[in-house]
Write an enzyme that holds these catalytic residues in place. Structure first.
Site: not given
Ligand SMILES: Nc1nc2c(ncn2[C@@H]2O[C@H](COP(=O)(O)OP(=O)(O)OP(=O)(O)O)[C@@H](O)[C@H]2O)c(=O)[nH]1
Ligand SMILES: [Mg+2]
Lengths: 183, 930
Positions: A72
């Site tokens: 974020q």
């Molecule tokens: N369709 C799809 N969704 C994904 C994939 N990888 C992650 N997501 C989805 O994207 C959303 C965010 O994923 P996170 O892993 O929490 O993202 P993050 O990068 O850690 O986000 P922050 O912690 O806010 O920086 C979740 O709902 C996941 O299920 C993917 O390869 N395909």
């Protein structure tokens, strides 16, 4: 005798050393999902990361210390506090998020300018390939201006954390580079 | 590398604090190492925590760097390291803004961590959550509250408590779970048993749950009542702190609604015999403090049992309990000393307690409850004791003794001997000695019989005194009092020794002191020798000493005796507040580069008696205030107010008193600066401020009566409390209460042109009066024109005529007391007997009014100074004798009053006996004391 030999061998390959790897990228790119995919091999439900998650995992005889930092806007300024002694950065991009490719590119290049990351290898995951309309790895590469990067080993891999595709391939490449360059 | 290492700071006993920068550097290297050495890091954190606990602070950049390096320790799975990390995060949260970076890691431990770290993680949640993230923790907190593990449940309750100011709504959503946690007795889980040791749960969760529950319900009286009923009757509360908390809730309830007290009486009675000392302490606190303000509602038996409980707590082995009991008794000793007399034997045996806090407290209480009968034996006890305690305690004791000397002037001899003994033989620093000398100065000025003995001993003392300040004070006192004693030459010798032996500061003071003896009427032969001494000093190497000697010689050898007396033994000082304001006016109005000399005749003079009266009054007020404070601190929801009641007694004049004095001199200055009043001459006396409206009225008015030689001026201070209305032409019409016999003749009045919202202004009404005492009452009416204000300009709308209005305010009475200034005499009884004219008046007041209220009223109405500590009613007694002394502000004629007050079921009866040099004054005052 065997013990002595194996410990010498270990030292040679730096097994006692833990490798620090950062997972960075904009919020919602899938960083946390990738981290736990790597650690427990499953998809976990995630919440936006406020701060960081850190997990230790063994991979090909190496101990990896993997830091997944929140993406974020309010948390990005803190990334730099975790740069020191980093062997590699995994930069995760949501390939469906075309509107924010420019932002992702800007954050990536800003980060790579940091002195502390000069020797770190870069692996980019063009993530969420399972979604329709996702940009391909080469399209993402173009958006991110990766060709501009000099003096650094880098690679971009198409991935889907949900399906578990591309993740190990990417990591294999990364470990090979680290072994070659840093150990 | 050596396997034997020794680090200075690793030995636990070493009291030294580790060096801040070393610790910082060590942290930075250790925490960033890879792999992390958990044990070493944990030790390092404990050192860091020790630093922080000792009040060391790190600058923000360092604190931030520390936090980030500590956050990196989350990579290590070791539970004990985690615990240390959580503790340090909590500590650093105060210095570094960045703790929110630990949020995700903490949340993860709260959900998946081991039981060991879970509670630490939950506790640190409170420092990272904010309004926007609090709700996301709701589910976690709720499930932790219902956890069977008491530490986890407690952690969650405490965190929720801290979350209240951040997000009360989140916490409210699990108030049912909280309620259950109060009654749910949670033992430690079985699997935690290590070996034979099985920790007994203290059921502290009950306390945490009750504390939180109270916060959630504190504004709802009915549910608090329900809560008390629910937890008090059943034997559910096992934890002693929870019981204490419940008692505090009861206290809260009865303080808010005293009528509830009787219904809790049985419960309180029951708790008095609880097995826990802390519970007993809390209950006695509630009962005694409630009784301080609501005596009628507390049954005497309950109060007596409470005091007995305190008495028995004085003999328990636990020091903290004894101390707590003493604190309560100390408060009681100020409010109703007679009720705790039964504790005297226990208190006396505590004088020798090995804990000095305890013994000192015991002594101060004994001194406060002291009566004429036991004072001298008390003093001999502390004489033995005082040499063994530290300076701080000595000072507390000296102060208590000093109060004694004001309360029991007739016991001066024992007190004086005690003070002299500690002054001469006691070891102690400046503050201690200075306090003794101050106490002695008090006795000398308020108990004239003691003078010579005290002065002689002070003379001995200055022969061997190392403190300049004290020496100077004593020299001043000797100069002031010495010439009027039976043998002035005695002091001259001691003072002259100072001139030979001491430094220039002391020599200067000694010169002034010495010169005063030249005019002594008791020993006129002194003059010659002092002149020759001063001539010798006029060659002193120090400028100041020389100058003073020369000036003194000039005055002494001056043929005009009046001048010499005026300057050398001046009988008055100037009122400093008035001097300051006149001086600053002079400085600001300088139009002729100070050609016109400063005219000191405008400054109010204070004669010695007046100064003493002022000072005694100030001391009495201090005592009085500390009593009130004692009552207030008792009633303030029984919470731990950091007060030390005995310290408050001597805190110096409180700002409130200064304010009222300042106000008086401000009014006087304002009055004197008004052109119209200049012809009236000097201001002779100003009354206290009397309020003429309710404090919450639309226009708040109070009045001050100023007496001049042939005039009276009423000053009406008017505050406009309206928001958007200005008052124009504000005036007060004064109509004599009895128009046919009106004496005062109204001359003119000065209205206020415009009074804006929330401002205060003064209307003056001037009357002509004869030179005698004139008494009269006036009905008053406020008249004005209201005009609405334009909010933009804050001016009335153009062309707004406004409309005229009036407002009735209370009557103002010019009384005999308004012509009196309070004044001091050392031996009231003698003076009273000697005054020639006697007047007696008897009053019956058929109101339900306390003796103390009557006393306060009489003091205000007569403007006299209460003497011999008679301004306080004895709490139990229904009769009282009040002794008052004052002087006519017009003529300086003395007046002394003895008022006997008896309270019965029918009301209060007064018999006032006045004696004065002037019969009319006496009659006038006696007839208007109430
Ligand atoms: N369709 C799809 N969704 C994904 C994939 N990888 C992650 N997501 C989805 O994207 C959303 C965010 O994923 P996170 O892993 O929490 O993202 P993050 O990068 O850690 O986000 P922050 O912690 O806010 O920086 C979740 O709902 C996941 O299920 C993917 O390869 N395909
Ligand atoms: Mg994340």
């Amino acid at each position: 005798m065997g013990n002595l030999f194996s410990s010498m061998f270990d030292r040679l390959w730096g097994v006692n050393k833990e490798l620090r790897i950062l997972i960075l990228g904009l919020d919602g790119a899938g960083k946390t999902t990738i981290l736990y995919r790597l650690q427990i091999g499953e998809v976990v439900t995630t919440k936006p990361t406020i701060g960081f998650n850190v997990e230790t995992l063994s991979y090909k005889n190496l101990k990896l210390n993997v830091w997944d930092l929140g993406g974020q806007t309010s948390i990005r300024p803190y990334w730099r506090c975790y740069y020191a002694d980093t062997s590699a950065v995994i930069f995760v991009v949501d390939s469906t998020d075309k509107d924010r490719m420019a932002t992702a590119s800007k954050e990536l290049h800003l980060m790579l300018q940091e002195e502390e990351l000069q020797d770190a290898a870069l692996l980019v995951f063009a993530n969420k390939q399972d979604q329709v309309g996702a940009l391909s790895a080469s399209e993402v590469s173009k958006e991110l201006n990766l060709v501009e990067l000099k003096d650094r080993s880098w690679s971009i891999v198409a991935s889907s954390a949900i399906k578990g595709e591309g993740i190990t391939e990417g990591l294999d490449w990364l470990i090979d580079v680290i072994k070659e360059e840093q150990l | 590398m050596s396997t034997h290492t020794y680090k200075k700071f690793e030995s636990g006993d070493s009291g030294d604090l580790p060096d801040k920068m070393t610790i910082y550097q060590d942290c930075m290297t250790q925490f960033n190492e890879s792999p992390v050495n958990a044990k070493r890091c944990r030790i390092l954190i404990s050192r860091l925590l020790r630093l922080l606990a000792n009040g060391e602070v790190f600058p923000e950049t360092e604190a931030t760097a520390l936090f980030f390096s500590i956050s990196k320790l989350f990579q290590h799975p070791n539970d004990s390291l985690r615990q240390a990390v959580y503790l340090s995060i909590k500590e650093l949260s105060g210095i570094s803004e960045d703790v929110l970076m630990a949020t995700s890691s903490i949340m993860k431990d709260v959900q998946n961590g081991s039981d060991l770290v879970k509670s630490n993680a939950i506790r640190s949640l409170s420092v990272v959550l904010d309004e926007s993230t609090a709700f996301s923790a709701e589910r976690m907190l709720k499930s932790a509250v219902v956890s069977k593990n008491p530490t986890i449940s407690s952690a969650s309750l405490v965190t929720s408590y801290h979350l209240l100011p951040i997000s009360e709504n989140t916490v409210k959503r699990f108030s049912n779970e909280t309620q259950e946690a109060v009654v749910d007795l949670k033992p430690f889980p079985q699997q935690d048993i290590i070996g034979d040791y099985y920790p007994n749960s203290t059921f502290i969760t009950q306390y945490h749950a009750l504390g939180l529950l109270y916060q959630l319900k504190k504004n709802d009286k009915m549910s608090l009542l329900k809560l008390v009923r629910q937890f008090a009757d059943s034997n559910n509360l096992k934890n002693q702190l929870a019981k204490v908390q419940l008692i505090k809730i009861v206290n809260e309830l009865v303080q808010r609604d005293p009528q509830l007290f009787p219904q809790f009486q049985g419960l309180l009675y029951h708790w008095l015999s609880n097995k826990y000392e802390s519970v007993q302490i809390e209950v006695t606190k509630v009962i005694t403090s409630f009784a301080a303000t609501n005596q009628r509602l507390v049954s005497p038996e309950l109060f007596a049992v409470a005091v007995q409980t305190l008495q028995s707590l004085l003999t328990v082995p636990r020091v903290t309990t004894k101390f707590a009991a003493l604190r309560i008794l100390n408060r009681l000793s100020m409010v109703s000393p007679d009720k705790i007399l039964i504790c005297n034997p226990e208190l006396e045996s505590l004088i020798n307690d090995s804990n000095r806090n305890v013994s000192t407290y015991a002594i101060t209480i004994l001194l406060k409850t002291g009566t004429e009968k036991n004072i001298s034996s008390l003093i001999s006890t502390i004489t033995k004791f005082i040499h063994e305690v530290s300076d701080d305690f000595k000072i507390i004791i000296i102060d208590a003794v000093r109060t004694l000397s004001l309360n029991f002037p007739q016991e001066w001899k024992a007190i004086l001997n005690f003070l002299i003994d500690v002054l001469k033989n006691g070891e102690g620093g400046f503050k201690f000695k200075n306090n003794i000398v101050e106490a002695l100065i008090d006795i000398v000025s308020f108990v004239p019989q003691s003078k010579e003995l005290a002065l002689e001993n002070l003379c001995d003392f200055i022969e061997d005194c190392e403190f300049n300040e004290i020496l100077v004070r004593i020299l001043h006192l000797l100069g002031k009092e010495g010439p009027f004693t039976s043998n002035p030459s005695l002091y001259v010798r001691h003072i002259y020794n100072r001139l030979v032996l001491e430094n220039s500061i002391i020599r200067s003071a000694a010169v002034v002191s010495l010169s005063k003896f030249a005019l002594s009427k008791k020993d006129t032969s002194l003059r010659k020798s002092i002149v020759s001494l001063l001539k010798r000093i006029a060659n002193d190497p120090d400028d100041e000493v020389r100058d003073r000697a020369v000036i003194a010689l000039q005055f002494i050898e001056n043929s005009n005796e009046r001048i010499s007396e005026e300057f050398i033994q001046s009988k008055y000082t100037y009122d400093f507040q008035s001097l300051e304001s006149v001086l600053s006016v002079y400085m600001n109005n300088n139009s002729d580069s100070f050609e016109t000399p400063f005219d000191v005749s405008n400054v109010r003079k204070i004669t010695e008696d007046e100064a003493k009266a002022l000072e005694l009054k100030r001391k009495q007020d201090q005592l009085h205030n500390s009593r009130l404070e004692a009552i207030e601190t008792c009633t303030a929801d029984g919470s731990i107010n950091n007060e030390r009641a005995d310290a408050a007694t001597y805190a110096g004049p409180s700002s409130a008193e200064d304010q009222s004095e300042l106000l008086a001199s401000k009014y006087a200055d304002e009055l004197l600066s008004i052109e119209e009043f200049k012809p009236f001459g000097k201001l002779i006396n100003s009354s206290n401020v009397v309020s003429l409206t309710e404090p919450e009225a639309e226009f708040v008015v109070n009045g001050v009566k100023h007496i001049l030689k042939e005039h009276v001026i009423f000053q009406f201070n008017i505050t406009n409390t309206l928001n958007d209305v200005a008052l124009d032409n504000v005036a007060v019409t004064c109509t004599p209460e009895d128009p046919d016999n009106a004496i005062l003749e109204e001359l003119f009045s000065i209205p206020i042109d415009r009074l804006l919202p929330s401002t205060e202004g003064a209307v003056y009404v001037a009357f002509k009066k004869s030179e005698e005492i004139v008494m009269e009452g006036f009905l008053n009416n406020l008249t004005f024109t209201t005009k609405e204000l334009n909010p933009e300009t804050n001016e009335p709308f153009e062309g707004d005529e406004g409309f005229e209005d009036e407002y009735e305010i209370d009557s103002i009475f010019l009384n005999a007391g308004d012509y009196i200034k309070n004044s001091f005499v050392g031996d009231f009884t003698t003076v009273f007997d000697e005054l020639p004219n006697e007047e007696v008046a008897v009053y019956n007041i058929q109101e339900n009014i306390t003796v103390q209220e009557v006393i306060d009223k009489i003091i205000v109405n007569t403007s006299c100074l209460p003497l011999e500590n008679t301004q306080f009613a004895q709490s139990e007694s229904n009769s009282h004798i009040l002794k008052l002394f004052g002087k006519s502000a017009l003529t300086g004629v003395k007046i002394a009053l003895i008022v006997r007050i008896v309270k019965s079921s029918k009301g209060v009866a007064l018999k006032a006996q006045g004696k004065s040099e002037n019969a009319t004054l006496c009659a006038d005052l006696i007839n208007s004391i109430i």
